[in-house]
Design a protein around this motif. Structure first.
Motif, PDB file in Angstrom:
ATOM      1  N   HIS A 186       0.849  -1.187   0.000  1.00 52.18           N
ATOM      2  CA  HIS A 186       0.000   0.000   0.000  1.00 52.18           C
ATOM      3  C   HIS A 186       0.888   1.242   0.000  1.00 52.18           C
ATOM      4  CE1 HIS A 186       1.000   0.673   4.246  1.00 52.18           C
ATOM      5  NE2 HIS A 186       0.841  -0.644   4.415  1.00 52.18           N
ATOM      6  N   PRO A 187       0.343   2.412  -0.358  1.00 46.77           N
ATOM      7  CA  PRO A 187       1.173   3.632  -0.399  1.00 46.77           C
ATOM      8  C   PRO A 187       1.763   3.968   0.970  1.00 46.77           C
ATOM      9  CG  PRO A 187      -0.877   3.965  -1.584  1.00 46.77           C
ATOM     10  CD  PRO A 187      -1.015   2.652  -0.877  1.00 46.77           C
ATOM     11  N   VAL A 188       3.063   4.224   0.982  1.00 45.77           N
ATOM     12  CA  VAL A 188       3.784   4.545   2.210  1.00 45.77           C
ATOM     13  C   VAL A 188       4.245   5.997   2.146  1.00 45.77           C
ATOM     14  CG1 VAL A 188       5.784   4.009   3.636  1.00 45.77           C
ATOM     15  CG2 VAL A 188       4.541   2.162   2.485  1.00 45.77           C
ATOM     16  N   ALA A 189       3.980   6.757   3.194  1.00 51.17           N
ATOM     17  CA  ALA A 189       4.442   8.149   3.287  1.00 51.17           C
ATOM     18  C   ALA A 189       5.921   8.138   3.662  1.00 51.17           C
ATOM     19  CB  ALA A 189       3.618   8.913   4.308  1.00 51.17           C
ATOM     20  N   VAL A 190       6.772   8.189   2.656  1.00 55.51           N
ATOM     21  CA  VAL A 190       8.209   8.035   2.875  1.00 55.51           C
ATOM     22  C   VAL A 190       8.781   9.196   3.673  1.00 55.51           C
ATOM     23  CG1 VAL A 190      10.441   7.765   1.721  1.00 55.51           C
ATOM     24  CG2 VAL A 190       8.411   6.675   0.762  1.00 55.51           C
ATOM     25  N   GLN A 191       8.250  10.398   3.450  1.00 53.62           N
ATOM     26  CA  GLN A 191       8.806  11.565   4.145  1.00 53.62           C
ATOM     27  C   GLN A 191       8.684  11.412   5.666  1.00 53.62           C
ATOM     28  OE1 GLN A 191       7.135  14.192   5.862  1.00 53.62           O
ATOM     29  NE2 GLN A 191       8.914  15.579   6.061  1.00 53.62           N
ATOM     30  N   SER A 192       7.507  11.018   6.153  1.00 55.88           N
ATOM     31  CA  SER A 192       7.326  10.852   7.605  1.00 55.88           C
ATOM     32  C   SER A 192       8.121   9.653   8.115  1.00 55.88           C
ATOM     33  CB  SER A 192       5.846  10.681   7.925  1.00 55.88           C
ATOM     34  OG  SER A 192       5.310   9.550   7.248  1.00 55.88           O
ATOM     35  N   LEU A 193       8.248   8.601   7.293  1.00 52.44           N
ATOM     36  CA  LEU A 193       9.053   7.442   7.678  1.00 52.44           C
ATOM     37  C   LEU A 193      10.512   7.844   7.852  1.00 52.44           C
ATOM     38  CD1 LEU A 193       9.439   4.366   8.062  1.00 52.44           C
ATOM     39  CD2 LEU A 193       9.633   4.176   5.580  1.00 52.44           C
ATOM     40  N   LEU A 194      11.032   8.629   6.897  1.00 48.91           N
ATOM     41  CA  LEU A 194      12.426   9.075   6.985  1.00 48.91           C
ATOM     42  C   LEU A 194      12.643  10.030   8.158  1.00 48.91           C
ATOM     43  CD1 LEU A 194      13.255   9.641   3.202  1.00 48.91           C
ATOM     44  CD2 LEU A 194      14.062   7.789   4.668  1.00 48.91           C
ATOM     45  N   GLN A 195      11.613  10.829   8.479  1.00 46.02           N
ATOM     46  CA  GLN A 195      11.742  11.736   9.616  1.00 46.02           C
ATOM     47  C   GLN A 195      11.908  10.947  10.913  1.00 46.02           C
ATOM     48  OE1 GLN A 195      11.884  15.242   9.519  1.00 46.02           O
ATOM     49  NE2 GLN A 195      12.549  14.847  11.625  1.00 46.02           N
TER      50      GLN A 195
ATOM     51  N   ARG B 127      23.640  13.278   4.857  1.00 48.80           N
ATOM     52  CA  ARG B 127      22.571  13.948   4.120  1.00 48.80           C
ATOM     53  C   ARG B 127      21.613  12.896   3.551  1.00 48.80           C
ATOM     54  NH1 ARG B 127      23.138  17.303  -1.563  1.00 48.80           N
ATOM     55  NH2 ARG B 127      21.079  18.297  -1.533  1.00 48.80           N
ATOM     56  N   ILE B 128      20.326  13.019   3.903  1.00 50.93           N
ATOM     57  CA  ILE B 128      19.297  12.094   3.430  1.00 50.93           C
ATOM     58  C   ILE B 128      18.392  12.860   2.462  1.00 50.93           C
ATOM     59  CG2 ILE B 128      17.464  10.484   4.105  1.00 50.93           C
ATOM     60  CD1 ILE B 128      18.653  10.591   6.974  1.00 50.93           C
ATOM     61  N   ARG B 129      18.216  12.321   1.247  1.00 48.71           N
ATOM     62  CA  ARG B 129      17.376  12.980   0.242  1.00 48.71           C
ATOM     63  C   ARG B 129      16.374  11.982  -0.330  1.00 48.71           C
ATOM     64  NH1 ARG B 129      20.096  14.564  -4.471  1.00 48.71           N
ATOM     65  NH2 ARG B 129      18.249  15.787  -4.993  1.00 48.71           N
ATOM     66  N   TRP B 130      15.152  12.452  -0.569  1.00 43.41           N
ATOM     67  CA  TRP B 130      14.095  11.650  -1.178  1.00 43.41           C
ATOM     68  C   TRP B 130      13.396  12.514  -2.236  1.00 43.41           C
ATOM     69  CZ3 TRP B 130      12.149   7.147  -2.258  1.00 43.41           C
ATOM     70  CH2 TRP B 130      10.795   7.005  -2.599  1.00 43.41           C
ATOM     71  N   TRP B 131      13.434  12.070  -3.492  1.00 44.11           N
ATOM     72  CA  TRP B 131      12.848  12.853  -4.573  1.00 44.11           C
ATOM     73  C   TRP B 131      12.388  11.917  -5.690  1.00 44.11           C
ATOM     74  CZ3 TRP B 131      17.867  11.592  -4.304  1.00 44.11           C
ATOM     75  CH2 TRP B 131      18.562  11.265  -5.475  1.00 44.11           C
TER      76      TRP B 131
ATOM     77  N   LEU C   7      17.725  16.164   6.388  1.00 45.78           N
ATOM     78  CA  LEU C   7      16.726  15.425   5.611  1.00 45.78           C
ATOM     79  C   LEU C   7      16.043  16.368   4.640  1.00 45.78           C
ATOM     80  CD1 LEU C   7      14.887  12.994   4.966  1.00 45.78           C
ATOM     81  CD2 LEU C   7      13.439  13.693   6.886  1.00 45.78           C
ATOM     82  N   GLU C   8      16.075  15.998   3.351  1.00 47.94           N
ATOM     83  CA  GLU C   8      15.350  16.726   2.310  1.00 47.94           C
ATOM     84  C   GLU C   8      14.446  15.703   1.614  1.00 47.94           C
ATOM     85  OE1 GLU C   8      18.072  18.657  -0.349  1.00 47.94           O
ATOM     86  OE2 GLU C   8      19.514  19.031   1.270  1.00 47.94           O
ATOM     87  N   ALA C   9      13.141  15.827   1.829  1.00 48.57           N
ATOM     88  CA  ALA C   9      12.210  14.834   1.293  1.00 48.57           C
ATOM     89  C   ALA C   9      10.977  15.516   0.729  1.00 48.57           C
ATOM     90  CB  ALA C   9      11.815  13.833   2.378  1.00 48.57           C
TER      91      ALA C   9
ATOM     92  N   LEU D 108       4.904   9.268  -2.659  1.00 52.20           N
ATOM     93  CA  LEU D 108       4.646   8.068  -1.875  1.00 52.20           C
ATOM     94  C   LEU D 108       5.174   6.846  -2.614  1.00 52.20           C
ATOM     95  CD1 LEU D 108       0.945   8.782  -0.797  1.00 52.20           C
ATOM     96  CD2 LEU D 108       3.065   9.589   0.253  1.00 52.20           C
ATOM     97  N   LEU D 109       5.341   5.779  -1.869  1.00 56.50           N
ATOM     98  CA  LEU D 109       5.928   4.561  -2.433  1.00 56.50           C
ATOM     99  C   LEU D 109       5.022   3.373  -2.111  1.00 56.50           C
ATOM    100  CD1 LEU D 109       8.532   3.807  -3.979  1.00 56.50           C
ATOM    101  CD2 LEU D 109       9.545   3.207  -1.784  1.00 56.50           C
ATOM    102  N   LYS D 110       4.647   2.620  -3.133  1.00 58.08           N
ATOM    103  CA  LYS D 110       3.826   1.433  -2.912  1.00 58.08           C
ATOM    104  C   LYS D 110       4.696   0.298  -2.385  1.00 58.08           C
ATOM    105  CE  LYS D 110       2.192   1.602  -7.136  1.00 58.08           C
ATOM    106  NZ  LYS D 110       1.443   1.261  -8.361  1.00 58.08           N
ATOM    107  N   GLY D 111       4.311  -0.259  -1.249  1.00 59.94           N
ATOM    108  CA  GLY D 111       5.109  -1.337  -0.686  1.00 59.94           C
ATOM    109  C   GLY D 111       4.751  -1.601   0.760  1.00 59.94           C
TER     110      GLY D 111
END
Length: 440
Positions: free
Chosen positions: A279-288, A344-348, A307-309, A314-317
């Motif tokens: 199911h869609p995962v909120a990656v930004q809050s997970l990385l936070q 440095r953590i980046r999500w884009w 963290l830059e996200a 969102l990511l299905k998984g």
């Protein structure tokens, strides 16, 4: 037309004109004689052209061109020689094709040739056994209509064929096949298929062995650690000389429990191809959350973690599996980065999909170790690994989680200048939050 033909044509024209002039001299009608002579020559030329046209339209493959005289005789002779040479070349090419087909027919591996659209052009006998292809009715059919496994369709439509695909055979679910695709020529495809059932069975035996041993060890290890914890809780009642020994036993017991948990997690990841809770995962809050845990792990070392996200990506998984993989990468960066270092953590996301990058200014890794980093229990430096308390399974878990989420891991590092671990997710795994995207 070569130089000899030019000379022959000029001689014929001179003879014709001379003959016409002689007839004109005798009859006294030079103009009429010349016109009639040229007309007769033109008519004869047209007749030869019609003969050539008729032969080209109706001739059989090995039929020689018609006989001719003069200049047209040379033309027909040249066509005949070209025809013989072409037959010899075709014969040699056919002999090569026959030899290639005979050799590939003897292979146990399947060889399939596809056009640029993925339609079947040719295959050997092994392809009929492994894939169930039928000659000649399947010729020209799209290969995705005959090999209907969803992973094959996804694999065929991608641009990167560096990794092979392993799926059950369409003719027998108990047979495992491995497919390799290669592009050649005008964007055509060559597909190689081999039977890897025996290798798959051996791999499955290894997985079952590791999973069973891990389960069997878990219970006695839990009992041992439980009693050690009880003894340490009442350490004042224990002989002081046993205190240090009990503490070391508890530390090693905890380490063994962590190792068993990682082995069991790997066994679970290998059991299926897709996550069950997709199911869609909120990656930004997970990385936070992971960043906060990493900051706590860093403690008083003064590491700067940023963290830059993009919150809309969102990511299905499986959130649990992704948390395990991402935290492994971030915690490794914390462990192997010096005090006051930066992480440095980046999500884009872009047209190629979604990407997670963990970049650190740590000790780095020698390039010779990079290809083997995701192997189980592979250690760049055994002493370094023991100092950080790792099991040697962290990156293996990351690799399997990414494979289950249609992603790959890219590692770049320079010794003494830090490392960058980048997870690349396919566009099919990415979705966007409409609410956040609308606000933006």
């Amino acid at each position: 037309m070569n130089q000899n033909w030019h000379g022959t044509l000029i001689r014929h024209m001179l003879l014709l004109v001379t003959g016409c002039l002689l007839v004109g001299l005798i009859s006294g009608y030079y103009g009429w004689s010349l016109a009639i002579g040229l007309g007769l020559y033109l008519g004869w030329t047209l007749k030869q052209l019609l003969r050539l046209h008729e032969w080209l339209r109706q001739h059989k493959p090995d039929e020689a061109p018609p006989d001719g005289y003069g200049l047209w005789g040379e033309v027909f002779d040249s066509i005949y020689h070209l025809q013989r040479r072409d037959q010899r070349v075709r014969g040699r090419l056919q002999a090569v094709i026959d030899r290639v087909q005979e050799s590939t027919a003897a292979l146990k591996d399947a060889v399939i040739m596809l056009d640029s659209d993925g339609n079947l052009e040719w295959w050997n006998r092994a392809a009929e056994t492994l894939l169930g292809l039928k000659t000649p009715q399947d010729s020209g059919q799209p290969v995705t209509n005959l090999v209907r496994h969803p992973r094959f369709k996804e694999y065929f439509e991608q641009d990167n064929y560096e990794e092979a695909l392993e799926i059950p055979s369409p003719t027998n679910d108990r047979v495992r096949i491995q497919l390799y695709l290669t592009r050649y020529g005008n964007n055509e495809h060559l597909m190689l298929v081999r039977d890897v059932t025996r290798i798959h069975q051996l791999e499955q035996m290894r997985k079952d062995f590791v999973a069973n041993v891990s389960h069997e060890l878990r219970t006695p290890l839990t009992v041992i650690c439980g009693y050690l914890e009880t003894l340490l809780d009442n350490v004042e009642e224990v002989n002081p000389r046993w205190s240090r020994a009990l503490q070391q036993m508890q530390q090693q017991g905890s380490r063994m429990q962590t190792l068993l948990n990682d082995l069991l997690l790997l066994a679970k990841l290998e059991a299926t191809d897709y996550p069950s809770d997709n199911h869609p995962v909120a990656v930004q809050s997970l990385l936070q959350t992971i960043k906060n845990d990493a900051q706590a792990l860093s403690g008083e070392r003064g590491q700067h973690i940023t963290l830059e996200a993009d919150p809309s990506v969102l990511l299905k998984g499986s959130e649990g599996e992704l948390r395990s993989a991402f935290s492994n990468l971030v915690f490794n960066a914390v462990k192997y980065t010096q005090d006051k270092g930066t992480i440095r953590i980046r999500w884009w996301a872009d047209q190629q999909g979604a990407h997670l990058s963990i970049q650190d200014s740590g000790i780095g890794i020698d390039s010779k170790h990079l290809p083997r980093l995701t192997e189980r229990f592979y250690r760049v430096d055994s002493s370094r690994n023991s100092n950080t308390g790792g099991t040697g399974l962290g990156l293996a878990i990351v690799k399997h989680v990414l494979l289950r989420h249609r992603a790959r891991l890219e590692i770049s590092s320079v010794l003494g200048h830090g490392s960058t671990f980048t997870c690349h997710f396919a566009p099919t795994q990415v979705t966007r939050s409409l609410e956040i995207a609308t606000k933006e």
